[in-house]
Design a protein around this motif. Structure first.
Motif, mmCIF file in Angstrom:
data_model
loop_
_atom_site.group_PDB
_atom_site.id
_atom_site.type_symbol
_atom_site.label_atom_id
_atom_site.label_comp_id
_atom_site.label_asym_id
_atom_site.label_seq_id
_atom_site.Cartn_x
_atom_site.Cartn_y
_atom_site.Cartn_z
ATOM 1 N N LYS A 1 0.833 -1.203 0.000
ATOM 2 C CA LYS A 1 0.000 0.000 0.000
ATOM 3 C C LYS A 1 0.868 1.254 0.000
ATOM 4 O O LYS A 1 0.589 2.220 -0.704
ATOM 5 C CB LYS A 1 -0.938 -0.006 1.212
ATOM 6 C CG LYS A 1 -1.947 1.131 1.189
ATOM 7 C CD LYS A 1 -2.989 0.956 2.265
ATOM 8 C CE LYS A 1 -2.410 1.223 3.642
ATOM 9 N NZ LYS A 1 -3.462 1.228 4.692
ATOM 10 N N TRP B 1 -1.377 -2.801 -7.209
ATOM 11 C CA TRP B 1 -2.683 -2.782 -6.548
ATOM 12 C C TRP B 1 -3.416 -4.118 -6.727
ATOM 13 O O TRP B 1 -4.005 -4.648 -5.786
ATOM 14 C CB TRP B 1 -3.525 -1.636 -7.101
ATOM 15 C CG TRP B 1 -4.919 -1.609 -6.569
ATOM 16 C CD1 TRP B 1 -5.315 -1.349 -5.284
ATOM 17 C CD2 TRP B 1 -6.115 -1.873 -7.305
ATOM 18 N NE1 TRP B 1 -6.681 -1.421 -5.181
ATOM 19 C CE2 TRP B 1 -7.199 -1.744 -6.400
ATOM 20 C CE3 TRP B 1 -6.378 -2.191 -8.643
ATOM 21 C CZ2 TRP B 1 -8.526 -1.926 -6.805
ATOM 22 C CZ3 TRP B 1 -7.696 -2.366 -9.039
ATOM 23 C CH2 TRP B 1 -8.758 -2.243 -8.129
ATOM 24 N N ASN C 1 -1.798 -6.698 -4.582
ATOM 25 C CA ASN C 1 -2.145 -6.467 -3.180
ATOM 26 C C ASN C 1 -3.569 -6.911 -2.882
ATOM 27 O O ASN C 1 -3.859 -7.472 -1.814
ATOM 28 C CB ASN C 1 -1.985 -4.985 -2.838
ATOM 29 C CG ASN C 1 -2.131 -4.711 -1.360
ATOM 30 O OD1 ASN C 1 -1.662 -5.487 -0.523
ATOM 31 N ND2 ASN C 1 -2.811 -3.628 -1.019
ATOM 32 N N GLY C 2 -4.484 -6.666 -3.853
ATOM 33 C CA GLY C 2 -5.886 -6.988 -3.620
ATOM 34 C C GLY C 2 -6.226 -8.434 -3.914
ATOM 35 O O GLY C 2 -6.783 -9.136 -3.067
ATOM 36 N N ARG D 1 -3.667 -11.195 -2.062
ATOM 37 C CA ARG D 1 -3.931 -11.383 -0.632
ATOM 38 C C ARG D 1 -5.409 -11.608 -0.352
ATOM 39 O O ARG D 1 -5.824 -11.620 0.811
ATOM 40 C CB ARG D 1 -3.436 -10.168 0.149
ATOM 41 C CG ARG D 1 -1.934 -9.931 0.002
ATOM 42 C CD ARG D 1 -1.479 -8.831 0.920
ATOM 43 N NE ARG D 1 -0.036 -8.629 0.831
ATOM 44 C CZ ARG D 1 0.650 -7.844 1.658
ATOM 45 N NH1 ARG D 1 0.031 -7.189 2.621
ATOM 46 N NH2 ARG D 1 1.955 -7.715 1.514
ATOM 47 N N ARG D 2 -6.217 -11.713 -1.428
ATOM 48 C CA ARG D 2 -7.654 -11.945 -1.300
ATOM 49 C C ARG D 2 -8.324 -10.887 -0.431
ATOM 50 O O ARG D 2 -9.219 -11.170 0.360
ATOM 51 C CB ARG D 2 -7.921 -13.348 -0.739
ATOM 52 C CG ARG D 2 -7.424 -14.450 -1.649
ATOM 53 C CD ARG D 2 -7.765 -15.831 -1.099
ATOM 54 N NE ARG D 2 -7.282 -16.878 -1.979
ATOM 55 C CZ ARG D 2 -7.426 -18.169 -1.731
ATOM 56 N NH1 ARG D 2 -8.044 -18.572 -0.625
ATOM 57 N NH2 ARG D 2 -6.959 -19.065 -2.596
ATOM 58 N N ARG D 3 -7.897 -9.652 -0.628
ATOM 59 C CA ARG D 3 -8.509 -8.539 0.089
ATOM 60 C C ARG D 3 -9.725 -8.070 -0.688
ATOM 61 O O ARG D 3 -9.796 -8.197 -1.909
ATOM 62 C CB ARG D 3 -7.512 -7.398 0.259
ATOM 63 C CG ARG D 3 -6.268 -7.807 1.028
ATOM 64 C CD ARG D 3 -5.317 -6.652 1.183
ATOM 65 N NE ARG D 3 -5.899 -5.577 1.964
ATOM 66 C CZ ARG D 3 -5.239 -4.474 2.302
ATOM 67 N NH1 ARG D 3 -3.989 -4.302 1.893
ATOM 68 N NH2 ARG D 3 -5.809 -3.547 3.021
ATOM 69 N N GLN D 4 -10.682 -7.493 0.026
ATOM 70 C CA GLN D 4 -11.893 -7.005 -0.620
ATOM 71 C C GLN D 4 -11.574 -5.778 -1.471
ATOM 72 O O GLN D 4 -10.912 -4.842 -1.028
ATOM 73 C CB GLN D 4 -12.946 -6.648 0.428
ATOM 74 C CG GLN D 4 -14.267 -6.194 -0.190
ATOM 75 C CD GLN D 4 -15.309 -5.888 0.876
ATOM 76 O OE1 GLN D 4 -15.026 -5.934 2.076
ATOM 77 N NE2 GLN D 4 -16.526 -5.582 0.434
ATOM 78 N N ILE D 5 -12.041 -5.789 -2.699
ATOM 79 C CA ILE D 5 -11.880 -4.647 -3.594
ATOM 80 C C ILE D 5 -13.223 -3.946 -3.712
ATOM 81 O O ILE D 5 -14.232 -4.560 -4.068
ATOM 82 C CB ILE D 5 -11.384 -5.088 -4.989
ATOM 83 C CG1 ILE D 5 -9.961 -5.650 -4.883
ATOM 84 C CG2 ILE D 5 -11.416 -3.924 -5.974
ATOM 85 C CD1 ILE D 5 -9.387 -6.138 -6.193
ATOM 86 N N ASN E 1 -9.999 2.852 -3.711
ATOM 87 C CA ASN E 1 -9.749 1.874 -2.650
ATOM 88 C C ASN E 1 -8.716 2.373 -1.646
ATOM 89 O O ASN E 1 -8.864 2.177 -0.437
ATOM 90 C CB ASN E 1 -9.298 0.548 -3.271
ATOM 91 C CG ASN E 1 -10.454 -0.289 -3.773
ATOM 92 O OD1 ASN E 1 -10.983 -1.138 -3.061
ATOM 93 N ND2 ASN E 1 -10.880 -0.032 -4.999
ATOM 94 N N GLU F 1 -9.456 3.250 2.429
ATOM 95 C CA GLU F 1 -8.739 2.642 3.552
ATOM 96 C C GLU F 1 -8.064 3.697 4.420
ATOM 97 O O GLU F 1 -7.922 3.509 5.627
ATOM 98 C CB GLU F 1 -7.688 1.671 3.017
ATOM 99 C CG GLU F 1 -8.274 0.467 2.284
ATOM 100 C CD GLU F 1 -7.198 -0.377 1.624
ATOM 101 O OE1 GLU F 1 -6.005 -0.098 1.863
ATOM 102 O OE2 GLU F 1 -7.540 -1.296 0.864
#
Length: 398
Positions: free
Chosen positions: A3, A47, A50-51, A54-58, A112, A116
């Motif tokens: 990030k 990006w 990172n999203g 890492r299976r992060r919510q987009i 995004n 955050e």
């Protein structure tokens, strides 16, 4: 870590924009790479890693559906262009479609990141304002050391502007549009109070640079921005703008010359009419799917619009003097409809939160850019494209 890297790359991207043509690597007469292309691609890649990695919510902004619809139609039009473009021409056209995709995805990246960490919004706006000051400063230097563009016109095919601030973009109209973007943000955060302190000096520097472009389309865009900001935030701004415009017209002879030149057959306004007519001819031949994203240069060549001495149209050969007509010509009626839907969606988002300074500034920019891009192809000019999509991602209610 990723990030923070995305944030640093965004700053590098913003500061690369004022380099303009100095940050462009030519890949022949029909294509080129900007330094901003490299940073934007790297930002989107980081990006996504990172999203998705890492299976992060987009999070998706409210305009995501018309955006992806327009992108899908653009790709379909490009695939359809395989029927008549050579492989090399199709790859060149595809590279510009890729650039548009990468630049527009910056809206999702910024949306995004600021969701955050909201403090990044003001930091990014400050960095964008700094880029405008750098562009203006470069323009003042250019006026001192290279006021006459005749040499670049003869050696590199640029327009022979004389005693106009063109800065590193080498074009007063695009430079002016960029400066209006920046001015709208500085003005919106100063209103409804009168200008004071640092903002006053920023407004003076940017306004002077804008004036010295002697770009009628940029002046018109700025006038619309002033009208929107004045109506919704500070009515006194309208009166001040009228006084300044009156003084400029009656005390600066060149302003009168520029405005009266609209009816001159030798003036650039006359050539815009020719450009519109030619674009309509191409639209009539390809009304549904268009000629393909960035296939417009080759469509003009097929029509015989370029001279023998300049067979691919030079720097302006890939575009029309109207962004909306260009969208229609490239992607057909379906693409134009999706593009208008996208613009309407962005306008609606800004309207819902117009009580916030940045949202009101973006609303003013949308209005100004809509009118200004009727006269020049500003929407698809790379630095302005970056500004536009980053601004879209900065909308708090996006």
């Amino acid at each position: 870590m990723l990030k923070r890297l995305s944030w640093l790359l965004l700053v590098f991207l913003i500061l690369s924009l004022p380099l303009g043509q100095l940050g462009r690597i030519s890949l022949g007469e029909e294509a080129g790479l900007y330094l901003s292309d490299f940073f934007a691609a790297l930002i989107v890649f980081v990006w996504l890693i990172n999203g998705l990695g890492r299976r992060r919510q987009i999070f998706l902004p409210s305009f995501w559906f018309p955006y992806f619809l327009f992108l899908l139609i653009s790709i379909i039009s490009l695939v359809n262009a395989l029927r008549w473009l050579s492989t090399v021409e199709w790859l060149i056209a595809g590279s510009y479609c890729l650039r548009f995709t990468i630049y527009s995805l910056l809206a999702f990246v910024v949306f995004n990141l600021t969701r955050e960490e909201s403090s990044l919004r003001q930091k990014l706006i400050s960095a964008l304002i700094a880029s405008g000051i750098i562009l203006a400063a470069a323009g003042f230097i250019q006026l001192l050391i290279l006021p006459d563009m005749q040499l670049l016109a003869e050696t590199a095919g640029w327009d022979p502007h004389r005693n106009r601030l063109v800065s590193t973009f080498l074009d007063p109209n695009f430079t002016g549009a960029y400066l209006v973007f920046i001015l709208s943000w500085v003005l919106s955060r100063s209103l409804p109070r009168s200008f004071s302190g640092k903002n006053f000096y920023l407004i003076v520097i940017l306004s002077l640079a804008l004036f010295l472009t002697f770009s009628r389309s940029a002046w018109l865009m700025f006038g619309i921005v002033i009208a929107v900001l004045g109506l919704f935030r500070a009515r006194w701004l309208l009166g001040l703008a009228l006084v300044v415009a009156f003084c400029a017209y009656f005390f600066v002879p060149r302003v009168q010359t520029r405005l009266s030149g609209i009816t001159d057959p030798a003036d650039s306004a006359h050539f815009r009419l020719i450009s519109w007519q030619r674009t309509f001819e191409i639209i009539k031949d390809n009304p549904i799917l268009g000629v393909g994203f960035n296939g417009f240069r080759y469509a003009q060549r097929e029509k015989g619009y370029f001279s023998f001495a300049n067979p691919i149209g030079g720097h302006a050969g890939a575009g029309s003097d109207s962004s909306f007509l260009l969208v229609w010509a490239m992607t057909g009626i379906f693409g134009l409809t999706a593009f208008f839907w996208l613009m309407f969606s962005l306008t609606a988002t800004a309207w819902r939160t117009k009580n916030r300074p940045f949202s009101l500034a973006f609303l003013a920019i949308i209005a100004g850019l809509t009118v200004e891009s009727t006269f020049i192809n500003s929407v698809f000019y790379p630095p302005i494209l970056v500004l536009f999509w980053m601004s879209s991602g900065l909308l708090e209610d996006a």
